[in-house]
Every structure is written in C-alpha cells, then in structure tokens.
Design a protein around this motif. Sequence first.
Motif, PDB file in Angstrom:
ATOM      1  N   SER A   9      -8.987  -2.047  -2.692  1.00  0.00           N
ATOM      2  CA  SER A   9      -8.461  -1.005  -3.434  1.00  0.00           C
ATOM      3  C   SER A   9      -6.841  -1.178  -3.496  1.00  0.00           C
ATOM      4  O   SER A   9      -6.449  -1.803  -2.429  1.00  0.00           O
ATOM      5  N   GLU A  10      -6.293  -0.414  -4.269  1.00  0.00           N
ATOM      6  CA  GLU A  10      -4.672  -0.431  -4.293  1.00  0.00           C
ATOM      7  C   GLU A  10      -4.296   0.213  -3.094  1.00  0.00           C
ATOM      8  O   GLU A  10      -3.004  -0.199  -2.357  1.00  0.00           O
ATOM      9  N   THR A  11      -4.836   1.091  -2.675  1.00  0.00           N
ATOM     10  CA  THR A  11      -4.613   1.756  -1.350  1.00  0.00           C
ATOM     11  C   THR A  11      -4.653   0.984  -0.345  1.00  0.00           C
ATOM     12  O   THR A  11      -3.920   1.341   0.608  1.00  0.00           O
ATOM     13  N   ASP A  12      -5.713   0.406  -0.294  1.00  0.00           N
ATOM     14  CA  ASP A  12      -5.947  -0.569   1.116  1.00  0.00           C
ATOM     15  C   ASP A  12      -4.694  -1.581   1.170  1.00  0.00           C
ATOM     16  O   ASP A  12      -4.573  -2.082   2.313  1.00  0.00           O
ATOM     17  N   LEU A  13      -3.992  -1.850   0.222  1.00  0.00           N
ATOM     18  CA  LEU A  13      -3.034  -2.792   0.195  1.00  0.00           C
ATOM     19  C   LEU A  13      -1.643  -2.164   0.512  1.00  0.00           C
ATOM     20  O   LEU A  13      -0.523  -3.018   0.987  1.00  0.00           O
ATOM     21  N   LYS A  14      -1.561  -1.002   0.638  1.00  0.00           N
ATOM     22  CA  LYS A  14      -0.173  -0.078   0.742  1.00  0.00           C
ATOM     23  C   LYS A  14      -0.251   0.264   2.316  1.00  0.00           C
ATOM     24  O   LYS A  14      -1.419   0.388   3.053  1.00  0.00           O
ATOM     25  N   LEU A  16       0.373   2.502   5.580  1.00  0.00           N
ATOM     26  CA  LEU A  16       0.237   3.985   6.036  1.00  0.00           C
ATOM     27  C   LEU A  16       1.223   4.912   5.593  1.00  0.00           C
ATOM     28  O   LEU A  16       1.438   5.832   4.890  1.00  0.00           O
ATOM     29  N   PRO A  17       2.347   4.411   6.130  1.00  0.00           N
ATOM     30  CA  PRO A  17       3.833   5.363   5.695  1.00  0.00           C
ATOM     31  C   PRO A  17       3.847   5.525   4.145  1.00  0.00           C
ATOM     32  O   PRO A  17       4.265   6.358   3.428  1.00  0.00           O
ATOM     33  N   GLU A  18       3.390   4.101   3.456  1.00  0.00           N
ATOM     34  CA  GLU A  18       3.679   4.207   1.790  1.00  0.00           C
ATOM     35  C   GLU A  18       2.520   5.077   1.331  1.00  0.00           C
ATOM     36  O   GLU A  18       2.888   5.831   0.454  1.00  0.00           O
ATOM     37  N   GLN A  19       1.213   5.161   1.718  1.00  0.00           N
ATOM     38  CA  GLN A  19       0.347   5.816   1.560  1.00  0.00           C
ATOM     39  C   GLN A  19       0.732   7.414   1.455  1.00  0.00           C
ATOM     40  O   GLN A  19       0.418   8.296   0.770  1.00  0.00           O
ATOM     41  N   VAL A  20       1.274   7.970   2.879  1.00  0.00           N
ATOM     42  CA  VAL A  20       1.545   9.346   2.991  1.00  0.00           C
ATOM     43  C   VAL A  20       2.702   9.546   2.015  1.00  0.00           C
ATOM     44  O   VAL A  20       2.577  10.618   1.623  1.00  0.00           O
ATOM     45  N   GLU A  21       3.761   8.870   2.017  1.00  0.00           N
ATOM     46  CA  GLU A  21       4.797   9.287   0.984  1.00  0.00           C
ATOM     47  C   GLU A  21       4.285   9.536  -0.371  1.00  0.00           C
ATOM     48  O   GLU A  21       4.636  10.363  -1.134  1.00  0.00           O
ATOM     49  N   GLU A  22       3.507   8.554  -0.856  1.00  0.00           N
ATOM     50  CA  GLU A  22       2.647   8.592  -2.165  1.00  0.00           C
ATOM     51  C   GLU A  22       2.214  10.008  -2.274  1.00  0.00           C
ATOM     52  O   GLU A  22       2.051  10.807  -3.075  1.00  0.00           O
TER      53      GLU A  22
END
Length: 65
Positions: A9-14, A16-22
């Motif tokens: 998924s898109e989330t798997d490609l980001k 951890l810091p990017e996921q948290v910021e989003e």
Amino acid sequence: MSQPAQSKSETDLKSLPEQVEEAVRNRAVPISHLLRLMSALDADESANENLRVQLRARIGMPLGA
C-alpha cells in the motif's frame, strides 16, 4: 467487479516519520491507526521525540478541534 489487492500500500512505502506527520495533519485518520503509529514510534528507539509529542497531542485532541 473488485480490484486485485496490491502487494504494497502507499502507507508501506512511506517512512514512519512521514506516516506520523501525515496522520497528525489529517483529521480523518482513525484513532486505531494513530495508536498503531504510536506503538511503532515507541518500538523505534531512534524515533524523534518531537514526533511522539505531536502524535500524543493528536490522539488526545477533541474531535471538534
């Protein structure tokens, strides 16, 4: 007609810091996802403490804010 599941998924490609910021910016992210991110941050010894603080604040933020 259903679509085939994607391998990543898109989330798997980001990162951890990017996921948290989003997740902090996006008010539509469910609390369950926020809690999973917090768990991942807690498990990552090299994670930025500022991200933890932002995520904790987002988890505790009232829905109307």
